[in-house]
Motif scaffolding. Sequence first.
Motif, mmCIF file in Angstrom:
data_model
loop_
_atom_site.group_PDB
_atom_site.id
_atom_site.type_symbol
_atom_site.label_atom_id
_atom_site.label_comp_id
_atom_site.label_asym_id
_atom_site.label_seq_id
_atom_site.Cartn_x
_atom_site.Cartn_y
_atom_site.Cartn_z
ATOM 1 N N VAL A 151 3.549 5.813 14.015
ATOM 2 C CA VAL A 151 2.821 4.550 14.122
ATOM 3 C C VAL A 151 2.583 4.016 12.712
ATOM 4 O O VAL A 151 1.912 4.659 11.906
ATOM 5 C CB VAL A 151 1.470 4.737 14.855
ATOM 6 N N SER A 152 3.155 2.858 12.437
ATOM 7 C CA SER A 152 3.035 2.262 11.109
ATOM 8 C C SER A 152 1.873 1.277 11.083
ATOM 9 O O SER A 152 1.800 0.359 11.906
ATOM 10 C CB SER A 152 4.343 1.545 10.736
ATOM 11 N N VAL A 153 0.946 1.467 10.143
ATOM 12 C CA VAL A 153 -0.237 0.614 10.032
ATOM 13 C C VAL A 153 -0.463 0.251 8.572
ATOM 14 O O VAL A 153 -0.480 1.130 7.702
ATOM 15 C CB VAL A 153 -1.498 1.326 10.579
ATOM 16 N N ASP A 154 -0.628 -1.038 8.309
ATOM 17 C CA ASP A 154 -0.898 -1.497 6.945
ATOM 18 C C ASP A 154 -2.391 -1.594 6.661
ATOM 19 O O ASP A 154 -2.829 -1.458 5.529
ATOM 20 C CB ASP A 154 -0.252 -2.873 6.709
ATOM 21 N N ASN A 155 -3.165 -1.848 7.716
ATOM 22 C CA ASN A 155 -4.588 -2.092 7.506
ATOM 23 C C ASN A 155 -5.389 -1.421 8.617
ATOM 24 O O ASN A 155 -5.187 -1.710 9.798
ATOM 25 C CB ASN A 155 -4.851 -3.599 7.501
ATOM 26 N N LEU A 156 -6.265 -0.499 8.250
ATOM 27 C CA LEU A 156 -7.107 0.157 9.243
ATOM 28 C C LEU A 156 -8.459 0.496 8.614
ATOM 29 O O LEU A 156 -8.637 0.432 7.400
ATOM 30 C CB LEU A 156 -6.440 1.419 9.808
ATOM 31 N N ARG A 157 -9.394 0.875 9.476
ATOM 32 C CA ARG A 157 -10.741 1.233 9.019
ATOM 33 C C ARG A 157 -11.215 2.439 9.825
ATOM 34 O O ARG A 157 -10.945 2.541 11.011
ATOM 35 C CB ARG A 157 -11.687 0.045 9.217
#
Length: 255
Positions: A151-157
């Motif tokens: 799972v590719s994610v550029d922006n998370l918290r």
Amino acid sequence: MTSCAICNNGLTPEKEIACDMCRSYIHTTCSGLSRTELQCLKIKDRKLSFHCPTCSDLKLQLVKLHELTSTVGALESELRILKESMTSRDVKIDPIKVPDLECIIQEVSDRQRRKNNIILYNVSENVRNNRNDQVAADMELVGELLQMLDVSVDNLRTIRLGKFDSSRTDMKRPIKVCLPDGDIASKAFQRRQKLRTSDKFKNVFLVKDKTPMQLKLYREARQELLTRKAAGETDVYIKYINDVPKVVKAGGPEN
């Protein structure tokens, strides 16, 4: 002279484009389209359409309205099943406690907010004096976990749920992971079984972020499942039907 719907400056026929919904004109340079896309829009029997920012936002709102309508329908189904369950058990229903439209709207809104999140359980946390260091460590760990799930994610918290106790060295507060959209969260959930193949994450549990109402419905379904199994039924299990947890018989009609 007609002005551009975006920059409000004057237009010239050779450097303007019309929105296919509202027919307002804007500069080709304000459209955000590439030269190839602009050429495609000049084709007589083109399939490509162009929408100005206002109409694009409107389309997005219509899509969200459709999603909300579907969710309201699912909630109505949940409420009906809950009422039927209470009636079959001779439980007196207090009309005052029956959720009204405002409660349904709040539930829909809560589900919309939570659909972008996943919750990770059984993740150790290092006791650190600096909270920023702990957040950075959690971000790194979650990034590695998502990478394993492809799972590719550029922006998370990330948010640790619950109160921190500095006197304990075995803290494992759940981590809520806020992702950019619901599709990414769904993809991570669908691939969660991959965690069992990892020495580092095999004891980590990944679940969806559910509302209090969804958790209540699941607890009731689980209690019914345990009661029926205690009574001798062995071929029953919990199945989600229209996003509602129900106890059903294996290979048989819904019960």
